[in-house]
Design an enzyme around this catalytic site. Structure first.
Site, PDB file in Angstrom:
ATOM      1  N   CYS A  41     -35.585 -37.192 -26.146  1.00  0.00           N
ATOM      2  CA  CYS A  41     -36.298 -38.427 -26.523  1.00  0.00           C
ATOM      3  C   CYS A  41     -35.373 -39.355 -27.299  1.00  0.00           C
ATOM      4  CB  CYS A  41     -37.487 -38.129 -27.429  1.00  0.00           C
ATOM      5  SG  CYS A  41     -38.729 -37.069 -26.718  1.00  0.00           S
TER       6      CYS A  41
ATOM      7  N   HIS B  35     -45.154 -37.904 -21.932  1.00  0.00           N
ATOM      8  CA  HIS B  35     -44.058 -38.462 -21.123  1.00  0.00           C
ATOM      9  C   HIS B  35     -43.578 -37.378 -20.169  1.00  0.00           C
ATOM     10  CE1 HIS B  35     -42.982 -41.378 -24.616  1.00  0.00           C
ATOM     11  NE2 HIS B  35     -43.560 -42.065 -23.655  1.00  0.00           N
TER      12      HIS B  35
ATOM     13  N   GLU C 150     -42.887 -47.001 -20.179  1.00  0.00           N
ATOM     14  CA  GLU C 150     -42.223 -46.333 -21.310  1.00  0.00           C
ATOM     15  C   GLU C 150     -40.821 -45.873 -20.938  1.00  0.00           C
ATOM     16  OE1 GLU C 150     -44.456 -44.525 -24.255  1.00  0.00           O
ATOM     17  OE2 GLU C 150     -45.904 -46.142 -24.046  1.00  0.00           O
TER      18      GLU C 150
HETATM   19  O1  SUG Z   1     -44.153 -42.584 -28.437  1.00  0.00           O
HETATM   20  N1  SUG Z   1     -43.923 -40.771 -31.406  1.00  0.00           N
HETATM   21  C1  SUG Z   1     -43.328 -41.173 -30.164  1.00  0.00           C
HETATM   22  C2  SUG Z   1     -42.520 -40.044 -29.584  1.00  0.00           C
HETATM   23  C3  SUG Z   1     -41.706 -40.500 -28.409  1.00  0.00           C
HETATM   24  C4  SUG Z   1     -41.030 -39.384 -27.710  1.00  0.00           C
HETATM   25  N2  SUG Z   1     -40.231 -39.868 -26.649  1.00  0.00           N
HETATM   26  C5  SUG Z   1     -40.043 -39.267 -25.463  1.00  0.00           C
HETATM   27  N3  SUG Z   1     -40.783 -38.291 -25.056  1.00  0.00           N
HETATM   28  N4  SUG Z   1     -39.139 -39.756 -24.659  1.00  0.00           N
HETATM   29  C6  SUG Z   1     -44.404 -41.640 -29.179  1.00  0.00           C
HETATM   30  O2  SUG Z   1     -45.465 -41.011 -29.163  1.00  0.00           O
HETATM   31  C7  SUG Z   1     -45.111 -41.155 -33.478  1.00  0.00           C
HETATM   32  C8  SUG Z   1     -45.107 -42.172 -34.576  1.00  0.00           C
HETATM   33  C9  SUG Z   1     -45.985 -41.801 -35.723  1.00  0.00           C
HETATM   34  O3  SUG Z   1     -46.991 -41.143 -35.506  1.00  0.00           O
HETATM   35  O4  SUG Z   1     -45.648 -42.220 -36.858  1.00  0.00           O
HETATM   36  C10 SUG Z   1     -44.508 -41.674 -32.222  1.00  0.00           C
HETATM   37  O5  SUG Z   1     -44.535 -42.852 -31.973  1.00  0.00           O
END
Ligand code: SUG
Length: 449
Positions: A380, A250, A177
């Site tokens: 993020c 993460h 990721e």
């Molecule tokens: O991968 N949320 C993302 C959030 C990513 C955050 N990024 C970092 N921490 N770098 C994930 O979980 C939610 C989409 C939804 O539920 O519609 C989502 O994908």
């Protein structure tokens, strides 16, 4: 060694018009809690844009990648949904709302997950290294890897010396990721880097009975190998299973770094002390300066407060273009507004600013309500790229954030993005066709063909 050498540029991904709450984020409490609620795509995109504009206003080179087209018709076809758009959407909606959500996902907005990037100076290859993440844990995100690879090619590979690797093979033992699980510490010139990779699973062992760990050690090691990072300055830390269980999906939700500063929660890592000591010793030996390690005790900020406030997802920035080694190391912290609302997080920030040895001197709170409701804070939304000043000048100008770009994009967003959206709306072919056109409008408005 003197003068400006390296800059840290940021790339944010503009939030797309299909931003919604699909409940798809694995181990991501906010995403699960907001599943199927009504979203506000227009507000989401403007909030993200304002955050990028704030970073640019601090003199940090800030760029934007534009939203790829949604829905992903290739995914619908690959899963056997045939017919015209209206038939496909209705049929997928009645089969599984999750499939519809995945096909219309705007999760590309979290640019920190798009790739792992290594500075040219850290790599034996001698040029910028980029590996787009395979993102296979969250199946709505896996397609981003191909889409962003094209962006990286157009933006970097076509303009500067850069090695753009293929994403790691899309197999479970190589879950990756990207920069959300990677930290770079460096000397003041930015030329000497120390790479820290954080993984949640090693050799099939996750130590966690709660959520699937999104990053494996094998993936992190493969990237370090491909990027030819100096082994003595490359470190691997195991994410604490308690953190994963508390909703830390993460590393950037529980640790952060900038230059010589490493801030992490007491329960961020498992058995990390020997590795952290080795990192600090190496840092001192190579740079002649001490690494500033700040461990935040669970008493000061519990794991659940860390997740609720997203304190560790704040951005730490040096507010000027590039860096000279004589500059005063003032840093600015860009925090989500929630850090001001969670008392323990607010006190922690006050303590950091008051600490004489901590270079953070100023805090700015930003509102990212829509992104936060899906588990994405300020950090993020951005990908950091350590880049030589000379290379920075060669990158395309049209997507560099300045007042003009902000005005141009705001106009398109305000005119075309829906104010509200719910998952079931995305089964309406007429609406979805209109939304899919917005990607082209954004490209036209910014000369990005
Ligand atoms: O991968 N949320 C993302 C959030 C990513 C955050 N990024 C970092 N921490 N770098 C994930 O979980 C939610 C989409 C939804 O539920 O519609 C989502 O994908």
């Amino acid at each position: 060694m003197s003068g400006v050498i390296y800059a840290e540029m940021n790339i944010d991904a503009l939030i797309g018009p299909t931003h919604h709450f699909g409940g798809l984020g694995v181990g991501n409490l906010a995403s699960m809690q907001h599943a199927h609620q009504v979203s506000r795509p227009r507000e989401a995109a403007l909030e993200g844009l304002q955050k990028a504009a704030l970073v640019a206003s601090l003199g940090v080179p800030q760029y934007l990648f534009l939203p790829p087209v949604r829905p992903r018709l290739d995914l619908l076809s690959a899963l056997g949904f045939e017919g015209d758009l209206s038939q496909q959407l209705l049929s997928v909606y009645h089969t599984s709302s999750y499939l519809l959500s995945a096909a219309c996902s705007s999760a590309f907005m979290w640019a920190a997950n798009s790739a792992t990037v290594s500075a040219a100076a850290d790599s034996a290859h001698g040029c910028l290294q980029i590996t787009p993440s395979n993102l296979i844990s969250s199946w709505h995100r896996a397609a981003e890897s191909l889409e962003r690879r094209i962006d990286f090619h157009d933006f970097f590979e076509r303009n500067i010396a850069c090695e753009l690797h293929a994403p790691l093979p899309a197999i479970m033992p190589l879950r990756d990721e990207g920069a959300a699980n990677h930290m770079r510490l460096c000397d003041r010139s930015g030329q000497v880097g120390f790479n820290v990779f954080v993984y949640g699973e090693s050799d099939g062992q996750s130590n966690s009975s709660s959520f699937v760990a999104r990053q494996t050690r094998a993936a992190s090691e493969a990237i370090a190998r491909k990027h030819q990072l100096e082994p003595r300055r490359t470190f691997f830390l195991w994410q604490h299973p308690d953190a994963i269980a508390a909703g830390v999906f993460h590393n950037d939700v529980i640790a952060t770094s900038h230059e010589n500063l490493l801030i992490y929660h007491q329960h961020a890592f498992l058995d990390a002390e020997p590795t952290l000591e080795q990192l600090a010793a190496e840092y001192l030996q190579v740079t002649g300066r001490s690494l500033l390690r700040i461990e935040v005790a669970a008493e000061q900020l519990s794991l659940s407060e860390a997740v609720a406030s997203y304190f560790f997802n704040s951005q730490i920035l040096s507010p000027h273009t590039g860096r000279t080694i004589t500059d005063k190391p003032k840093m600015v912290l860009i925090c989500p507004r929630q850090c001001n609302e969670v008392e323990s997080a607010r006190h922690l920030i006050e303590r950091l600013i008051a600490m004489p040895e901590c270079p953070i001197e100023e805090v700015r709170f930003v509102s990212l309500a829509q992104s936060m409701a899906n588990g994405g804070g300020p950090a993020c939304l951005r990908l950091r790229v350590p880049i030589a000043e000379a290379d920075l000048r060669l990158l395309p100008r049209n997507l560099r954030v300045d007042a003009e770009l902000v005005d141009t994009l705001s106009a398109v967003i305000e005119r075309w993005y829906p104010q509200t959206l719910k998952l079931s709306d995305l089964s309406d072919a007429e609406l979805v066709r209109e939304l899919s056109q917005i990607s082209f409008k954004l490209r036209l408005a910014t000369n990005s063909w």
